[in-house]
Motif scaffolding. Structure first.
Motif, PDB file in Angstrom:
ATOM      1  N   LYS A 257       0.817  -1.217   0.000  1.00  0.00           N
ATOM      2  CA  LYS A 257       0.000   0.000   0.000  1.00  0.00           C
ATOM      3  C   LYS A 257       0.855   1.273   0.000  1.00  0.00           C
ATOM      4  O   LYS A 257       0.570   2.220  -0.713  1.00  0.00           O
ATOM      5  N   SER A 311      -3.387  -3.756   0.394  1.00  0.00           N
ATOM      6  CA  SER A 311      -4.252  -3.112   1.382  1.00  0.00           C
ATOM      7  C   SER A 311      -3.564  -2.985   2.745  1.00  0.00           C
ATOM      8  O   SER A 311      -4.208  -2.670   3.740  1.00  0.00           O
ATOM      9  N   HIS A 312      -2.259  -3.239   2.803  1.00  0.00           N
ATOM     10  CA  HIS A 312      -1.526  -3.100   4.066  1.00  0.00           C
ATOM     11  C   HIS A 312      -0.239  -2.300   3.873  1.00  0.00           C
ATOM     12  O   HIS A 312       0.360  -2.315   2.804  1.00  0.00           O
TER      13      HIS A 312
END
Lengths: 410, 420
Positions: A257, A311-312
């Protein structure tokens, strides 16, 4: 010299290399990192620089505000902590006489002048050992003191190319790539440290000094993982595999991300943790468990990993994976590193103040000896220790200091 | 010829690359390195006990009957070392280990933090056995700090140390890892240096030393100027690909043949004049748009097609020779095959003959430097699993034949791995 740091004291006992006297004739990295380690381990390191300009590292930078200044180069400031600096023109006969006087008291000389240079000045190992029979001399060079390419010139790009590291770095369908950090030169300096101490150990055991000939090219060629043995065993050539180490998924660098992470899955018995970490049951498929499967199905695996990675954040990916026993990493910047609590816990950084360059956090010792503090002192100003070191010698040799200054010997 | 380190004995529990590389440097110079493996936990570089066909690095791709003795990765890192097998979880194994420590100078390990402690061999305990012992402990993140129980390999150390953050073809394309797991040789060499510095201290003071070698600390120590750069400029350093940040032209250019390249750097105005002549364009050497370093850097991309036109049908070694004669830094981009066959490396004896009973004769890299009065050549091949059990147990430690037999019978030692 500023008023608040006019005395640089010798490293207090006890330290690992207390009592060792080292002379460095070093330019940039490949000798200076070797003697930097000796200095923080307590050896007395005297750096001999060219009058007026000094070590080229003083001109390399980077500099504060990008303004070149021989007292503010980051490369020089880092590599020369804890050393003394004198200036001496080794081309002049009086400079050579002074140098020979210094040699009488030294245990070790570390130099990285072009091969043949010291010989042309009658200051090579044969001449120095006639003055100080048990001296150890370590000559670091790009290609070695012998061999058909010994006089070839190299910059960091050629080090990466000739040593074999470049060919295996980069994408298979693009040109081979160098790395920005000058690791071959640091690496050969590390090995020069090992070779020099080995020669000193032998001298202490037998009374016999010797000459060490070590090259950046051979250092690089000897760390190509199993590249050379593989060629002998199988005739296979190493290639480039970009960020997918050995062509396998989950052994390399991936986008996440907020940056880039090292997805490093490790041995087979740990693979099941990948599915747990990424909350993706399909990753638990047995065909991915073995390393060979991670090569054959690399693209499938990468497709399954991508949503979770994207997403991290890098820091949370690293921490969460480590908590599951996976050896993940992330592509850290200098800014990240300077802020890690772990390194502060270890006392890794030292704040060092320099009268011209200012005060900064410096990377610390490569290893810590329990109960023994490394010796940290800022890098010297060019010729800062001329008076302290040279005046007694000049007096002893009955030379005139004004003459020496006029003819730019010092 | 004499050996520089022949009076040093090292008990080596290290595995994979970092530790074994460090002890290889010392063994090549004559240190007596006793490598300990367990029959159920071989050094992973020996490869799988029963490898799949087509995997691993075996002579002609054939694992053979004893693949663990035929792996090139292991065999090139363990010449000149003694190899024994000993299970340190077993009471008899611990007993033999204690006897070995009592007669040794150094213990080195790169287990996960705490493994050796849990086996009962803390630094305090080791000192009781040998009061002036030097212990080098090299877990990934060191023995203290909040990450001390995290694990890592050389590939990740390179990323965490900041090396990769400034790598890659361009900033937009993102970082590219190096072709090797760079953290390992960096840490291995630092470990070898730590051992020697500690032994010199011990010789002077009689005292023991404990070295906490964090592989992360060790790797960041090669990044010092970049950490200062960030503090000076407030910006993280970024990649310039194969170009240099100030001098030009510099790059890697294609040559005749498949995937063949030459690395060229023009570092000064005088080199630029000679370079322009060498590539058959003396006119550009006089062009004001390329007259000084600053303007050459500004207009560097325009020069690349001209240089490529000159290099692309020529041999990389010939180009190197032509440019070096003109005083311009240039080098062929060497493959492992090129290095193996190169006359310069051959004249320096980079590769040495190693005759191994399980692989026959191979050429393997030696120590990588020359010492004028002591030798570092390959004296014997990497040990087959447990090859020196008898020599170490009987002749060095002085165990009885009965005791050695019981070690074998109990599976504490032997020469066949579990699962063979």
């Amino acid at each position: 010299m500023s008023e608040n740091d006019s005395t640089i004291q010798n490293s207090p006992e006890p330290n690992l290399l207390s009592g060792i006297s080292v002379i460095e004739l070093g330019d940039e990295i490949s000798a200076a990192y070797c003697t930097k380690m000796m200095a923080y381990l307590g050896a007395d390191v005297l750096k001999i620089e060219r009058p007026l300009v000094g070590d080229s590292a003083r001109s390399v930078g980077p500099f504060p505000d990008s303004a070149p200044n021989i007292e503010k180069s980051a490369l020089f400031l880092y590599l020369n902590t804890g050393k003394k600096s004198i200036t001496l023109n080794l081309e002049s006969s009086s400079g050579q006489k002074i140098f020979k006087s210094l040699i009488e008291q030294a245990d070790l000389v570390v130099e990285n002048l072009p091969p043949g240079k010291l010989e042309s000045l009658n200051l090579d190992y044969i001449h120095l050992s006639s003055i100080n029979p048990d001296i150890v001399m370590t000559s670091v060079s790009d290609f070695g003191q012998t061999g058909p390419y010994k006089n070839y010139k190299a910059t960091p790009l050629q080090h990466y190319a000739f040593g074999g590291l470049m060919y295996i770095t980069g994408l298979p369908d693009r040109e081979p790539l160098q790395m920005k950090p000058r690791l071959p030169e640091y690496g050969v300096a590390q090995n020069a440290f090992v070779a020099s101490l080995s020669a000193l150990w032998y001298r202490d055991s037998t009374g016999i000094g010797q000459h060490v000939d070590i090259s950046t090219a051979e250092y690089s060629a000897s760390i190509l993982e199993n590249g050379l043995s593989m060629y002998s065993y199988t005739g296979n050539k190493l290639g480039r595999s970009g960020n997918k180490g050995y062509g396998r998924a989950a052994w390399g660098i991936y986008t996440c991300k907020d940056g880039f992470v090292g997805v490093i899955a490790g041995p087979e018995h740990k693979w099941s943790a990948m599915a747990e970490l990424m909350d993706e049951p399909r990753l638990a498929d047995e065909k991915y468990t073995e390393r060979s499967g991670r090569q054959i199905y690399a693209e499938e695996i990468e497709t399954l990993m991508e949503p979770w990675l994207m997403s991290h954040n890098k820091q949370e990916i690293f921490e969460q994976a480590q908590k599951l026993g996976l050896a993940f990493a992330y592509v850290a910047t200098p800014e990240d590193i300077l802020n890690w609590e772990h390194l502060d816990n270890r006392g890794y950084f030292t704040e060092i103040s320099h009268p011209n360059a200012g005060s900064y956090k410096y990377a610390g010792a490569a290893f810590q000896a329990e109960g023994i503090e490394p010796y940290w002192q800022r890098a010297p100003i060019l010729g800062e220790h001329n008076d302290e070191v040279l005046l007694p010698i000049i007096e002893n040799l009955k030379m005139d200091i004004q003459d020496l200054k006029l003819e730019k010997t010092i | 010829m004499a050996l520089a380190l022949q009076d040093i004995r090292i008990v080596d529990l290290s595995r994979i690359w970092a530790g074994p590389y460090g002890t290889k440097l010392l063994a090549d110079m004559g240190a007596e390195v006793v490598k300990i493996e367990a029959l159920d936990r071989l050094d992973p570089h020996r490869g799988a006990v029963r490898p799949q066909a087509g995997t691993g690095n075996y002579p002609d791709g054939e694992p053979g009957n004893d693949p663990w003795n035929r792996n090139g990765w292991f065999n090139s890192l363990h010449q000149n070392k003694y190899g024994i097998t000993l299970n340190l979880s077993h009471a008899q194994g611990k007993e033999v280990f204690r006897e070995l420590i009592a007669m040794s100078d150094v213990v080195i390990e790169n287990f996960r933090r705490g493994v050796l402690d849990r086996l009962g061999f803390t630094y305090e305990e080791l000192k009781k056995i040998r009061p002036d012992i030097v212990v080098v402990s090299m877990p990934a993140f060191g023995n203290k700090g909040i990450w001390k129980d995290y694990i890592q390999y050389g590939i990740g150390q390179e990323q965490l140390a900041g090396v990769d953050s400034m790598g890659g073809y361009s900033v937009a394309e993102g970082p590219i890892k190096s072709g090797i797991n760079h953290g390992d040789p960096i840490t291995g060499s630092h470990a070898a240096g730590a051992i020697l510095a500690s032994l010199m201290y011990r010789r002077r003071t009689g005292k023991s030393v404990f070295i906490d070698l964090s592989q992360l600390d060790s790797s960041i120590s090669l990044m010092g100027e970049h950490l200062l750069d960030f503090q000076m400029s407030g910006k993280n350093p970024t990649t310039t690909g194969n170009q240099h940040h100030s001098f030009a032209p510099q790059g890697v250019f294609p040559c005749s043949g498949e995937d063949e390249w030459v690395a060229i750097s023009v570092t000064s105005d005088s080199e630029w004049q000679k370079f322009a002549e060498a590539i058959g364009h003396p006119d550009i050497g006089l062009n004001t748009r390329f007259a000084d370093s600053f303007s050459r850097k500004q207009n560097e991309p325009e020069l690349f097609p001209l240089i490529t036109e000159w290099t692309e049908n020529k041999n990389k070694f010939e180009i190197t020779n032509t440019l070096q004669i003109a005083g311009i830094p240039a080098a062929p981009v060497m493959t492992n095959e090129d290095i193996y066959d190169d006359p310069h490396y051959q004249s320096r004896s980079l590769m040495e003959i190693s005759d191994h009973p399980s692989t026959d004769i191979q050429l393997l890299p030696g120590v990588g430097w020359k010492m004028s009065k002591t030798t570092s050549e390959i004296r014997w091949h990497a040990p087959r699993l447990g090859e020196h059990n008898e020599f170490i147990f009987r002749d060095l430690v002085g165990l009885s034949e009965d005791y050695i037999a019981s070690l074998i019978n109990e599976g504490v030692s032997g020469t066949q791995p579990v699962g063979a």
